[in-house]
Design an enzyme around this catalytic site. Structure first.
Site, PDB file in Angstrom:
ATOM      1  N   TYR A  13      96.494  35.629  13.845  1.00  0.00           N
ATOM      2  CA  TYR A  13      97.802  36.275  13.993  1.00  0.00           C
ATOM      3  C   TYR A  13      98.798  35.698  12.983  1.00  0.00           C
ATOM      4  O   TYR A  13      99.896  35.259  13.363  1.00  0.00           O
ATOM      5  CB  TYR A  13      98.330  36.109  15.426  1.00  0.00           C
ATOM      6  CG  TYR A  13      97.289  36.418  16.470  1.00  0.00           C
ATOM      7  CD1 TYR A  13      96.899  37.741  16.700  1.00  0.00           C
ATOM      8  CD2 TYR A  13      96.646  35.418  17.195  1.00  0.00           C
ATOM      9  CE1 TYR A  13      95.914  38.043  17.632  1.00  0.00           C
ATOM     10  CE2 TYR A  13      95.663  35.709  18.126  1.00  0.00           C
ATOM     11  CZ  TYR A  13      95.306  37.028  18.335  1.00  0.00           C
ATOM     12  OH  TYR A  13      94.335  37.315  19.247  1.00  0.00           O
ATOM     13  N   TYR A 141      94.828  40.901  28.687  1.00  0.00           N
ATOM     14  CA  TYR A 141      94.305  40.646  27.345  1.00  0.00           C
ATOM     15  C   TYR A 141      92.779  40.655  27.421  1.00  0.00           C
ATOM     16  O   TYR A 141      92.197  39.956  28.254  1.00  0.00           O
ATOM     17  CB  TYR A 141      94.786  39.293  26.789  1.00  0.00           C
ATOM     18  CG  TYR A 141      94.174  39.020  25.437  1.00  0.00           C
ATOM     19  CD1 TYR A 141      94.658  39.662  24.304  1.00  0.00           C
ATOM     20  CD2 TYR A 141      93.067  38.178  25.304  1.00  0.00           C
ATOM     21  CE1 TYR A 141      94.071  39.463  23.065  1.00  0.00           C
ATOM     22  CE2 TYR A 141      92.471  37.980  24.061  1.00  0.00           C
ATOM     23  CZ  TYR A 141      92.977  38.621  22.953  1.00  0.00           C
ATOM     24  OH  TYR A 141      92.389  38.435  21.730  1.00  0.00           O
ATOM     25  N   ASP A 242      86.891  40.524  33.623  1.00  0.00           N
ATOM     26  CA  ASP A 242      86.882  39.752  32.378  1.00  0.00           C
ATOM     27  C   ASP A 242      87.250  38.307  32.723  1.00  0.00           C
ATOM     28  O   ASP A 242      88.417  37.977  32.890  1.00  0.00           O
ATOM     29  CB  ASP A 242      87.887  40.364  31.388  1.00  0.00           C
ATOM     30  CG  ASP A 242      87.978  39.586  30.091  1.00  0.00           C
ATOM     31  OD1 ASP A 242      87.408  38.481  30.003  1.00  0.00           O
ATOM     32  OD2 ASP A 242      88.636  40.094  29.154  1.00  0.00           O
ATOM     33  N   LYS A 271      84.291  31.950  25.974  1.00  0.00           N
ATOM     34  CA  LYS A 271      85.122  30.753  25.828  1.00  0.00           C
ATOM     35  C   LYS A 271      84.417  29.459  26.297  1.00  0.00           C
ATOM     36  O   LYS A 271      83.682  28.872  25.528  1.00  0.00           O
ATOM     37  CB  LYS A 271      86.467  30.976  26.498  1.00  0.00           C
ATOM     38  CG  LYS A 271      87.274  32.015  25.706  1.00  0.00           C
ATOM     39  CD  LYS A 271      88.763  31.906  25.880  1.00  0.00           C
ATOM     40  CE  LYS A 271      89.485  32.617  24.743  1.00  0.00           C
ATOM     41  NZ  LYS A 271      90.177  33.841  25.128  1.00  0.00           N
TER      42      LYS A 271
HETATM   43  C1  PLP Z   1      89.868  35.165  24.568  1.00  0.00           C
HETATM   44  C2  PLP Z   1      89.654  36.305  25.468  1.00  0.00           C
HETATM   45  C3  PLP Z   1      88.906  37.429  25.041  1.00  0.00           C
HETATM   46  C4  PLP Z   1      88.361  37.552  23.654  1.00  0.00           C
HETATM   47  O1  PLP Z   1      87.386  36.581  23.358  1.00  0.00           O
HETATM   48  P1  PLP Z   1      87.058  36.253  21.813  1.00  0.00           P
HETATM   49  O2  PLP Z   1      85.931  35.278  21.904  1.00  0.00           O
HETATM   50  O3  PLP Z   1      88.306  35.677  21.219  1.00  0.00           O
HETATM   51  O4  PLP Z   1      86.664  37.525  21.160  1.00  0.00           O
HETATM   52  C5  PLP Z   1      88.726  38.449  25.952  1.00  0.00           C
HETATM   53  N1  PLP Z   1      89.225  38.377  27.201  1.00  0.00           N
HETATM   54  C6  PLP Z   1      89.920  37.316  27.642  1.00  0.00           C
HETATM   55  C7  PLP Z   1      90.431  37.288  29.048  1.00  0.00           C
HETATM   56  C8  PLP Z   1      90.177  36.252  26.785  1.00  0.00           C
HETATM   57  O5  PLP Z   1      90.910  35.214  27.213  1.00  0.00           O
END
Ligand code: PLP
Length: 421
Positions: A13, A141, A242, A271
């Site tokens: 960013y 997100y 997610d 992550k």
């Molecule tokens: C970081 C994140 C993503 C994206 O993961 P990347 O490995 O950066 O592509 C998707 N969803 C959530 C909730 C996240 O925190």
């Protein structure tokens, strides 16, 4: 080094014309980053939710060292290997019951793309191709690729820049019901109105359970999540959770879905999956979804080059072992208590709108957007690595952080607020 970086390397960013300052880091160990000039910073970010065990961990290093001479990578098309199978077994042992099938992707965003494809392909194979939209909640997100971005909050996900190529999904209001509090009247009704009106065209609901991360660091009621899960079942819409940010203990439960006792149809992990060592993510599905996708002889149409990379799988399996062997609940609870005690009083600070703490996540929401460059420099001068954005100054340290180190981070936040006149 800094000159080349500034001239030629993009950062997240970032502007290529006027990039924010970067600090060169030479190494990292435990909960500290060592800068090239020898200074040490206590890590308050876990490298964006990932490094739950801290850095340079002997057990994680060993997992990679043992795997490298066997094979660093082989294609997953037509081949399989022990690291992938072992990791798959480990995951199925710990995720909410009912999830049975694992797709290994190479980043969180890609795992979200795969989750969306699973949902669309599921309904396509059921002869209902019109069920191809998503419903989500504002403030979410889900990643930066186009499919994932289309489900991010339309305002802070900057949809206006990409509108012509973004799928047009449906957005319910951000739940007002806070974590730990009962459902507020109207919250679930707003969601139900949308799912009821659009069920015929909805493939799935996608959301971050309990903790909305990069979209605003907001913690919402488990009753809301349970209500959403029930409405998905009632209206015949799949639920994608997610847990890329929340997975592996960050919210105080191993997975945030556990706060509401739900099993989603599809689950995204990433992550902290590898303890912050390598990029790896996973999309898990129930048997029903998996069989449904192939009901018309269909194949799941995704296959990344580095799918199930053996190094990443080996270190992920070891990271999960390490987590489960550790007193992680007690550690997260201790971090939560110290964050509450240390950040809580900052709610009275004139620059602060609100303080929120859940598990190993502490959030100070300011009244005005913070001057990121100046505040970041202040934190570094205090020996802390904290990266604020917008109106959010937050801490999510490795679970292995000591009370003294966490104290330093909290103190840095407090003194940073005092610089905001
Ligand atoms: C970081 C994140 C993503 C994206 O993961 P990347 O490995 O950066 O592509 C998707 N969803 C959530 C909730 C996240 O925190």
């Amino acid at each position: 080094m800094l000159d080349f970086d500034r001239q030629h390397l993009w950062h997240p960013y970032a502007s290529m014309v006027d990039p924010l300052r970067c600090w060169p880091v030479a190494s990292a160990a435990g909960c500290r980053l060592r800068l090239a000039d020898g200074r040490e910073l206590v890590d308050g970010m876990s490298s964006w939710w990932c490094a739950i065990h801290g850095y340079n961990h002997p057990a994680l290093n060993a997992a990679l060292e043992e795997q490298i001479p066997r094979m660093a990578h082989v294609m997953f098309g037509g081949l399989t290997h022990e690291p992938a199978v072992a990791l798959g077994q480990r995951l199925l042992d710990i995720v909410p019951a009912g999830l049975d099938r694992v797709f290994f992707a190479d980043s969180g965003s890609v795992s979200v793309e795969v989750a969306i494809k699973m949902a669309l392909q599921y309904w396509f194979a059921q002869g209902r191709p019109q069920k191809a939209r998503l419903l989500t909640i504002r403030g979410g997100y889900h990643g930066d690729t186009f499919g994932a971005m289309a489900a991010c909050d339309p305002v802070n996900g900057m949809h206006e820049r990409f509108r012509p190529v973004l799928a047009q999904h449906l957005f319910a209001p951000r739940p007002r019901s806070r974590f730990g509090e009962p459902l507020q009247p109207g919250d679930l009704e707003a969601f139900e109105a949308l799912i009821a009106a659009h069920a015929q065209e909805l493939a799935a609901v996608i959301l971050e359970p309990i903790v909305q991360g990069a979209g605003g660091m907001w913690f919402y009621s488990a009753e809301y999540l349970a209500g959403v899960a029930a409405l998905c079942r009632q209206y015949g819409v799949l639920l994608i959770a997610d847990e890329i940010a929340t997975g592996f203990g960050r919210s105080g439960r191993l997975f945030a879905c556990e706060h509401a006792g739900i099993t989603p149809d599809i689950l995204c992990l990433g992550k902290a999956l590898t303890g912050g060592y390598l990029t790896l993510a996973a999309t898990l599905a129930t048997e029903r979804v998996a069989r449904g996708i192939s009901a018309d002889g269909g194949l799941l149409m995704h296959g990344p080059t580095f799918m199930a990379n053996p190094l990443a799988c080996a270190v992920a399996a070891r990271s999960i072992e390490l987590l489960l062997e550790s007193p992680w609940q007690a550690r997260v609870a201790a971090i939560e208590a110290q964050l509450r005690a240390g950040l809580g009083p900052l709610a009275a600070h004139p620059a602060v709108a609100e303080v929120r703490v859940l598990g190993a996540i502490g959030v100070v929401e300011t009244r005005e957007p913070v001057p990121m460059a100046a505040l970041q420099a202040h934190f570094v001068a205090q020996g802390a690595w904290i990266r604020p954005f917008g109106r959010l100054v937050y801490l999510m340290p490795p679970y292995t952080i000591s009370p003294e180190e966490l104290g330093l981070l909290i103190h840095a936040v407090a003194s940073g607020l005092d610089t905001l006149a």
